[in-house]
Design a protein around this motif. Structure first.
Motif: not given
Length: 268
Positions: A169-175, A205-210, A244-252
């Motif tokens: 659908x033309x959408x990027x994904x982060x897990x 090749x999908x980024x993962x927020x650990x 803190x999770x939001x900060x990490x997600x933004x940086x990622x």
């Protein structure tokens, strides 16, 4: 991010070409010097040394267009444990990205529903994610599945199929992987779902927020005590953990979009 096999360099090259083609809307004076492009196009906020893992996000940043993100998931996306919806991680993520991406209209839509497992979320994928036409979906998953008796094989198959639909659908994904908490750790097989999210990220090749690693790190580094990290239910994060999770997600997101804004954000 780890990768499997030799196919990844080819995929990266194709994505890089796609990003460059998308920049055709940029004034031709910029493209006239395509052969002399530096490794980093600072005027566009885009690092082209490698193709970005989030090409649609990268394009929006490069041309200064609005960026729409859907936060998709269960209770920790919905914000259970937060004192208010404004303190859930999607709302905080929107604030963080607007600050880092000055002048870009960033909207983060919260599509989290507590208690859902992979099949519940797939049942509303078209309505709540694809129909919103975002450039990015952050999919928090794998927490309720071991609690609800979902098999690991079914979880993997369903998750991979859904990621492919989103990308088509033309959408990027982060897990976003399951959280660390004593209750989840005590659930038989829960670690297999965390490992599955990471391995799917590597495979596709999908980024993962650990998230589990992040939470352990916050406690280890003294940013939060376990009591401060968790809400009273001992399962979900409290306000400071979500922040803190939001900060990490933004940086990622910025890093995976190849944005030069990342370095600026760290320096501030």
């Amino acid at each position: 991010m780890n990768s499997f096999g030799p196919a990844r360099p080819v995929r990266k090259m194709l994505r890089r070409l796609g990003v460059l083609c998308s920049l055709l809307v940029v004034p031709t004076a910029v493209l006239a010097y395509a052969d002399l492009l530096p490794e980093s196009l600072d005027l566009l906020g885009l690092d082209l040394r490698e193709s970005p893992d989030l090409p649609h996000v990268a394009r929006q940043i490069a041309i200064g267009a609005p960026l729409k993100i859907v936060a998709f998931g269960s209770s920790s996306t919905e914000g259970v444990g937060a004192s208010s919806p404004a303190n859930a991680y999607p709302a905080r993520l929107q604030i963080n990205l607007r600050k880092k991406l000055r002048g870009i209209d960033v909207a983060v839509i919260n599509r989290g529903i507590g208690g859902e497992h992979v099949d519940d979320m797939l049942a509303r994928l078209d309505r709540d994610v694809i129909a919103a036409e975002p450039q990015l979906v952050i999919w928090q998953t794998g927490s309720n599945d071991p609690l609800r008796g979902v098999s690991i094989d079914h979880f993997r198959e369903a998750t991979v199929a859904a990621i492919r639909r989103i990308r088509e659908a033309g959408i990027d994904v982060v897990l976003m992987e399951p959280q660390w908490c004593p209750k989840l750790e005590a659930t038989p097989g829960s670690s297999r779902f965390l490992d599955a999210v990471r391995s799917i990220g590597d495979e596709l090749d999908v980024p993962v927020i650990r998230r589990a690693d992040l939470m352990h790190g916050w406690v280890r580094e003294g940013k939060l005590t376990p009591k401060q990290l968790f809400a009273s239910d001992g399962l979900h994060m409290a306000d400071r953990g979500y922040a803190l999770l939001a900060e990490a997600a933004a940086q990622s997101i910025l890093q995976d979009a190849g944005s030069t804004q990342t370095a600026e954000a760290v320096a501030e």
